[in-house]
Design a protein around this motif. Sequence first.
Motif, PDB file in Angstrom:
ATOM      1  N   MET A   1     -73.938   8.549 -55.942  1.00 16.68           N
ATOM      2  CA  MET A   1     -73.373   9.187 -57.131  1.00 16.68           C
ATOM      3  C   MET A   1     -74.473   9.811 -57.993  1.00 16.68           C
ATOM      4  O   MET A   1     -74.312  10.913 -58.544  1.00 16.68           O
ATOM      5  N   LEU A   2     -75.604   9.121 -58.114  1.00 16.62           N
ATOM      6  CA  LEU A   2     -76.677   9.580 -58.988  1.00 16.62           C
ATOM      7  C   LEU A   2     -77.555  10.656 -58.362  1.00 16.62           C
ATOM      8  O   LEU A   2     -78.262  11.370 -59.083  1.00 16.62           O
ATOM      9  N   PHE A   3     -77.520  10.795 -57.048  1.00 18.74           N
ATOM     10  CA  PHE A   3     -78.445  11.666 -56.331  1.00 18.74           C
ATOM     11  C   PHE A   3     -78.515  13.090 -56.892  1.00 18.74           C
ATOM     12  O   PHE A   3     -79.604  13.648 -57.039  1.00 18.74           O
ATOM     13  N   PRO A   4     -77.375  13.731 -57.213  1.00 21.22           N
ATOM     14  CA  PRO A   4     -77.477  15.099 -57.704  1.00 21.22           C
ATOM     15  C   PRO A   4     -77.860  15.219 -59.174  1.00 21.22           C
ATOM     16  O   PRO A   4     -77.971  16.326 -59.697  1.00 21.22           O
TER      17      PRO A   4
ATOM     18  N   SER B   1     -68.138   9.592 -64.178  1.00 22.21           N
ATOM     19  CA  SER B   1     -68.551   8.918 -62.943  1.00 22.21           C
ATOM     20  C   SER B   1     -67.506   9.000 -61.831  1.00 22.21           C
ATOM     21  O   SER B   1     -67.707   8.438 -60.756  1.00 22.21           O
ATOM     22  N   ARG B   2     -66.389   9.680 -62.061  1.00 23.47           N
ATOM     23  CA  ARG B   2     -65.350   9.780 -61.032  1.00 23.47           C
ATOM     24  C   ARG B   2     -65.838  10.616 -59.848  1.00 23.47           C
ATOM     25  O   ARG B   2     -66.754  11.430 -59.972  1.00 23.47           O
ATOM     26  N   ASP B   3     -65.202  10.412 -58.697  1.00 30.43           N
ATOM     27  CA  ASP B   3     -65.580  11.207 -57.533  1.00 30.43           C
ATOM     28  C   ASP B   3     -64.887  12.567 -57.574  1.00 30.43           C
ATOM     29  O   ASP B   3     -64.171  12.893 -58.536  1.00 30.43           O
ATOM     30  N   SER B   4     -65.084  13.384 -56.544  1.00 33.74           N
ATOM     31  CA  SER B   4     -64.551  14.743 -56.537  1.00 33.74           C
ATOM     32  C   SER B   4     -63.028  14.780 -56.477  1.00 33.74           C
ATOM     33  O   SER B   4     -62.418  15.826 -56.735  1.00 33.74           O
TER      34      SER B   4
ATOM     35  N   SER C   1     -62.217   5.095 -55.762  1.00 32.21           N
ATOM     36  CA  SER C   1     -62.980   5.944 -54.861  1.00 32.21           C
ATOM     37  C   SER C   1     -63.382   5.191 -53.598  1.00 32.21           C
ATOM     38  O   SER C   1     -63.589   3.972 -53.617  1.00 32.21           O
ATOM     39  N   ASP C   2     -63.493   5.921 -52.491  1.00 31.18           N
ATOM     40  CA  ASP C   2     -64.062   5.336 -51.277  1.00 31.18           C
ATOM     41  C   ASP C   2     -65.538   4.996 -51.482  1.00 31.18           C
ATOM     42  O   ASP C   2     -66.126   4.272 -50.685  1.00 31.18           O
TER      43      ASP C   2
ATOM     44  N   VAL D   1     -80.151  19.134 -60.028  1.00 27.59           N
ATOM     45  CA  VAL D   1     -79.245  19.828 -60.920  1.00 27.59           C
ATOM     46  C   VAL D   1     -78.824  18.914 -62.053  1.00 27.59           C
ATOM     47  O   VAL D   1     -78.726  17.701 -61.896  1.00 27.59           O
ATOM     48  N   SER D   2     -78.553  19.497 -63.213  1.00 26.85           N
ATOM     49  CA  SER D   2     -78.118  18.730 -64.372  1.00 26.85           C
ATOM     50  C   SER D   2     -76.620  18.909 -64.535  1.00 26.85           C
ATOM     51  O   SER D   2     -76.160  19.980 -64.922  1.00 26.85           O
ATOM     52  N   VAL D   3     -75.864  17.880 -64.179  1.00 27.05           N
ATOM     53  CA  VAL D   3     -74.412  17.962 -64.258  1.00 27.05           C
ATOM     54  C   VAL D   3     -73.855  16.644 -64.779  1.00 27.05           C
ATOM     55  O   VAL D   3     -74.418  15.592 -64.538  1.00 27.05           O
ATOM     56  N   SER D   4     -72.771  16.716 -65.545  1.00 32.04           N
ATOM     57  CA  SER D   4     -72.131  15.505 -66.050  1.00 32.04           C
ATOM     58  C   SER D   4     -70.739  15.337 -65.487  1.00 32.04           C
ATOM     59  O   SER D   4     -70.046  14.399 -65.819  1.00 32.04           O
ATOM     60  N   LYS D   5     -70.289  16.267 -64.640  1.00 34.34           N
ATOM     61  CA  LYS D   5     -68.978  16.178 -64.022  1.00 34.34           C
ATOM     62  C   LYS D   5     -69.111  15.718 -62.573  1.00 34.34           C
ATOM     63  O   LYS D   5     -70.185  15.808 -61.980  1.00 34.34           O
ATOM     64  N   PRO D   6     -68.007  15.245 -61.948  1.00 32.39           N
ATOM     65  CA  PRO D   6     -68.091  14.783 -60.566  1.00 32.39           C
ATOM     66  C   PRO D   6     -68.584  15.859 -59.611  1.00 32.39           C
ATOM     67  O   PRO D   6     -68.218  17.030 -59.726  1.00 32.39           O
ATOM     68  N   VAL D   7     -69.429  15.455 -58.678  1.00 34.51           N
ATOM     69  CA  VAL D   7     -69.967  16.369 -57.690  1.00 34.51           C
ATOM     70  C   VAL D   7     -69.792  15.777 -56.311  1.00 34.51           C
ATOM     71  O   VAL D   7     -70.020  14.591 -56.101  1.00 34.51           O
ATOM     72  N   SER D   8     -69.355  16.594 -55.361  1.00 34.23           N
ATOM     73  CA  SER D   8     -69.250  16.126 -53.981  1.00 34.23           C
ATOM     74  C   SER D   8     -70.412  16.709 -53.188  1.00 34.23           C
ATOM     75  O   SER D   8     -70.600  17.923 -53.128  1.00 34.23           O
ATOM     76  N   ILE D   9     -71.215  15.825 -52.602  1.00 35.06           N
ATOM     77  CA  ILE D   9     -72.360  16.282 -51.818  1.00 35.06           C
ATOM     78  C   ILE D   9     -72.273  15.725 -50.394  1.00 35.06           C
ATOM     79  O   ILE D   9     -73.258  15.741 -49.656  1.00 35.06           O
ATOM     80  N   LEU D  10     -71.100  15.255 -50.005  1.00 36.29           N
ATOM     81  CA  LEU D  10     -70.936  14.656 -48.686  1.00 36.29           C
ATOM     82  C   LEU D  10     -70.771  15.730 -47.637  1.00 36.29           C
ATOM     83  O   LEU D  10     -69.948  16.630 -47.773  1.00 36.29           O
ATOM     84  N   LYS D  11     -71.547  15.666 -46.577  1.00 36.18           N
ATOM     85  CA  LYS D  11     -71.435  16.632 -45.502  1.00 36.18           C
ATOM     86  C   LYS D  11     -70.296  16.231 -44.571  1.00 36.18           C
ATOM     87  O   LYS D  11     -70.066  15.044 -44.344  1.00 36.18           O
ATOM     88  N   PRO D  12     -69.574  17.202 -44.021  1.00 41.62           N
ATOM     89  CA  PRO D  12     -68.539  16.861 -43.051  1.00 41.62           C
ATOM     90  C   PRO D  12     -69.137  16.327 -41.771  1.00 41.62           C
ATOM     91  O   PRO D  12     -70.257  16.695 -41.400  1.00 41.62           O
ATOM     92  N   ILE D  13     -68.411  15.458 -41.086  1.00 39.22           N
ATOM     93  CA  ILE D  13     -68.863  14.898 -39.807  1.00 39.22           C
ATOM     94  C   ILE D  13     -68.720  15.955 -38.733  1.00 39.22           C
ATOM     95  O   ILE D  13     -67.670  16.587 -38.590  1.00 39.22           O
ATOM     96  N   ARG D  14     -69.764  16.143 -37.968  1.00 45.36           N
ATOM     97  CA  ARG D  14     -69.693  17.127 -36.881  1.00 45.36           C
ATOM     98  C   ARG D  14     -69.479  16.437 -35.549  1.00 45.36           C
ATOM     99  O   ARG D  14     -69.911  15.315 -35.358  1.00 45.36           O
TER     100      ARG D  14
END
Length: 370
Positions: free
Chosen positions: A183-186, A261-264, A306-307, A357-370
């Motif tokens: 969650m904190l990574f971005p 802190s909510r997810d996407s 959230s998952d 990046v400086s953001v306070s809203k939920p961000v999704s950075i999960l890559k799709p499974i290939r």
Amino acid sequence: MLYRCFKWYPMNKQIVIPLFIGFVVGFVLTYMLLNPPVTLVTLMSDPHSSHEMKDLSGPEQNPGEHHSDEEFHRLQDHSVADEMAQRVKVLCWVMTGPTNHEKKAKHVKNTWGKRCNILLFMSSQEDDSLPAVALPVKEGRDNLWSKTKEAFKYVYRNHVNEADWFLKADDDTYVILENLRYMLFPHNPNEPIYYGCRFKPFVKQGYMSGGAGYVLSREAVKRFAERALPNNTICSASNGGSEDVEMGKCMEAVGVVAGDSRDSLGRGRFFPFVPEHHLIPGHSPKSFWYWKYIYYESTEGMECCSDNAVSFHYVSPNQMYVLEYLIYHLRPYGISYKAEMPVLPSMDSPSSNSNLVSVSKPVSILKPIR
């Protein structure tokens, strides 16, 4: 004359015994309803207050753990989590007290606490086995705000440059560190922001539930220590008061943003109760205080959570090990999940997170499974 007016008749033994038993049973049931024992409350429902948790303790023998060379653990790849632990350094400080060192704190250390980059227990008595820091405070709920201030002072003086983020949790909070780091990574630790379970009363921008835990950026810790605490007009100098509300007031006063802190998908990550409370529809009536306090619209059932949930509160010492097993050891055969290290477009260097990046809203950075 009195004898003639009040003539006593012998009572049948068959009446006396049931009457006596009924009296005793009625007295016991009435007492239990008025003063429910902690164990009864805990067995019947998940606890909703620290009073219901105070007498609980964990196993006397260490339950142990599974080993990395075992069959199914050999199949797991935790390289992403390992790298994330180096890229997003989290100091965890846990609120505890001398009476809880053995009953609760050591079970935090044996479970989720070992995944923190730095783990400290804030108490009024030293304990090298944890380790616990002896703060110059009195114990008790009336001194939680005082202990919180002293804990962050200690962290600021001794560790502010050793971590990116600083998590405050209770000794009955369970935290999934891997999800916290994801969650904190971005987010940039040099931005003034903090995250948790956001409540809406008392503070204009809201405040974070103390029990669910909240995490401050490095900049937020600096502002709290350098600008908020020295100024009694914006940050309470008293010992008492609700620790989380007072922290929220101080954060707002020095420009620290209450982050989302909510997810996407809009699902929560920090929770002030155990999973059952949030997952089971109708578990608590809509008149329950939680529904009036929660900042964002919240649902019951699987959509609540959230998952990548981060924390749960009022987790008993025994339940710490149950969650540890369910999250880190139980594996449904034939189902695998592949995670890759997220890459953000704004990152210039793979070895630094100082320019995220400086953001306070939920961000999704999960890559799709290939």
